[in-house]
Design an enzyme around this catalytic site. Structure first.
Site, PDB file in Angstrom:
ATOM      1  N   GLU A 199       0.829  -1.205   0.000  1.00  0.00           N
ATOM      2  CA  GLU A 199       0.000   0.000   0.000  1.00  0.00           C
ATOM      3  C   GLU A 199       0.865   1.257   0.000  1.00  0.00           C
ATOM      4  OE1 GLU A 199      -2.145   0.844   3.680  1.00  0.00           O
ATOM      5  OE2 GLU A 199      -1.032  -0.781   4.627  1.00  0.00           O
ATOM      6  N   TYR A 200       0.305   2.340  -0.482  1.00  0.00           N
ATOM      7  CA  TYR A 200       1.038   3.590  -0.660  1.00  0.00           C
ATOM      8  C   TYR A 200       1.105   4.379   0.640  1.00  0.00           C
ATOM      9  CZ  TYR A 200       2.000   8.350  -2.241  1.00  0.00           C
ATOM     10  OH  TYR A 200       2.528   9.604  -2.396  1.00  0.00           O
ATOM     11  N   ASP A 250      13.976  -6.535  12.959  1.00  0.00           N
ATOM     12  CA  ASP A 250      14.575  -5.381  12.275  1.00  0.00           C
ATOM     13  C   ASP A 250      13.758  -4.120  12.548  1.00  0.00           C
ATOM     14  OD1 ASP A 250      16.369  -3.990  10.771  1.00  0.00           O
ATOM     15  OD2 ASP A 250      15.657  -4.700   8.819  1.00  0.00           O
ATOM     16  N   ARG A 254      13.804   3.650  10.598  1.00  0.00           N
ATOM     17  CA  ARG A 254      13.860   3.651   9.129  1.00  0.00           C
ATOM     18  C   ARG A 254      12.884   2.655   8.515  1.00  0.00           C
ATOM     19  NH1 ARG A 254      18.088   0.835  11.122  1.00  0.00           N
ATOM     20  NH2 ARG A 254      18.177  -1.374  10.527  1.00  0.00           N
TER      21      ARG A 254
END
Length: 415
Positions: A199-200, A250, A254
């Site tokens: 998804e954007y 992870d 970021r």
């Protein structure tokens, strides 16, 4: 007397003579019926076989089949695959193995091709580059992807194994839909470069967002409340992972994408994630795979000492994310340059210095996330409860000096 003697010597009645014949007739009839059934079954099997061959020829699954008007130097029919022992004996072992593979491929169902390739994508803007892939804002050259005009696209780097990408896809599919987890839309793991479509998100990573808006956010009196809200949504995502028995491995600033700060933060990047339901041990395999790179500055001490990872390891990383947020995306342990220094610093019991601008409740949460042994750390369920209490208190107590909250008084009272 003679007549009586002769009568006793007369043959039995006709009914007794044909009993054996009836038995023989029954056996013969059963045999004929059985043979007829076998013939019918054989004909049905033969017709099904021919239909299968015709379907395979129409779909192009035969390898190196010449056109119908071209001469065939060597037929690939079923008969030639089973006979001609002289020619078979002249083949080398590699040729015989290739011939066997060809005969097996005839009966193998056609493999579905990729629904899209990199050539079908219009990569518009880079979002972030990781060690295994690059994230882009993208769209299809033609049409949409499941109704999405724009989407986030991850293209794997060279050297990433298809098995790892398939594992990432299976984990994201297992996680299903959650408002704080980046949603998987489509994927291509059949040919390189491997592509994942998600998804954007329009604000990029949380790290780049905080760095780009540091000056404006620093002047906001509600900054700590905004950070708390963002932390709450990240914790919701991590609790969802825990409920699905998935360890992220992870979690970092970021790898959190932002659609709208602070309410729409989505945990992404599952390239290192592990599904504990499919593993026999929680011990890492890094001794066997020396080339594997891990984000050491976000990893807990039990990983370095015992190669052990768990949900409490993600809790440790969550504490590092809180620190990153308070410092607007500063690299953890900024004074340490090498990986060896970082590992020694963490295993020695040292922790990062918490910024003075951090609210006391979040400061305590960071310290709790970095406790040892790992069993002393809170769960994500505990963290969610604490953050909910903080947000509830923020809503209950307001600044009375804020003139925007004071109603405008029309008219004056008599006294």
């Amino acid at each position: 007397m003679a007549n009586n003697t002769h009568g006793s010597a007369a043959p039995p009645k006709g009914g007794d003579l044909t009993e054996a014949h009836y038995i023989l007739i029954g056996i013969s009839a059963f045999t004929v019926v059985a043979i007829a059934l076998l013939v019918v079954l054989w004909l049905r099997k033969y017709r099904a076989l021919m239909r299968t061959i015709q379907n395979l020829q129409r779909t192009g699954c035969f390898v190196n089949v010449p056109p119908s008007d071209a001469p065939m130097p060597h037929s690939t029919s079923l008969d030639t695959l089973e006979e001609d022992p002289v020619q078979t004996g002249q083949q080398t072992p590699a040729e015989r193995q290739k011939s066997k593979s060809l005969s097996r491929s005839i009966w193998r169902p056609p493999q579905p091709g990729p629904r899209f390739t990199k050539a079908d994508l219009n990569l518009m803007q880079i979002i972030k580059a990781g060690k295994e892939g690059v994230f882009y804002k993208a769209r299809m050259n033609r049409g949409t992807c499941k109704g999405h005009s724009f989407f986030t696209c991850k293209i794997s780097k060279e050297g990433v194994s298809p098995k790892r990408v398939e594992t990432e896809v299976s984990i994201m599919r297992k996680l299903g839909h959650h408002k704080n987890v980046l949603q998987l839309l489509d994927w291509n793991t059949s040919q390189e470069p491997y592509v994942l479509i998600m998804e954007y998100v329009n604000c990029g990573t949380l790290r780049s967002f905080l760095q780009a808006h540091k000056e404006r956010l620093s002047r906001d009196s509600d900054l700590q409340n905004l950070f708390t809200i963002a932390s709450y949504h990240i914790a919701l995502a991590m609790e969802h992972l825990r409920s699905k028995m998935v360890v992220h491995c992870d979690l970092a600033l970021r790898n959190i994408l932002v659609s709208s700060f602070p309410h729409e933060c989505k945990v992404a990047e599952f390239g290192l994630a592990r599904d504990l339901t499919r593993m026999r041990s929680r011990r890492s395999s890094r001794k066997k795979c020396r080339a594997e790179r891990v984000p050491l500055r976000w990893y807990p001490p039990e990983y370095f000492r015992h190669n052990y990872f768990s949900f409490k390891g993600d809790v440790w990383a969550f504490g590092v994310v809180l620190w990153e947020m308070q410092t607007f995306g500063t690299l953890p342990y900024p004074n340490l340059e090498t990986s060896e220094e970082v590992v020694f610093h963490i295993c020695s019991g040292n922790r990062m210095r918490i910024p003075e601008t951090c609210r006391p409740e979040i400061m305590q949460m960071m310290e709790d996330c970095w406790l040892e042994p790992y069993t002393r750390r809170p769960s994500f369920s505990d963290i969610i409860g604490i953050l909910e209490n903080i947000l509830e208190n923020d809503a209950d107590y307001v600044d009375v000096d804020n003139k925007r909250l004071l109603p405008t008084v029309t008219g004056a009272s008599g006294d």
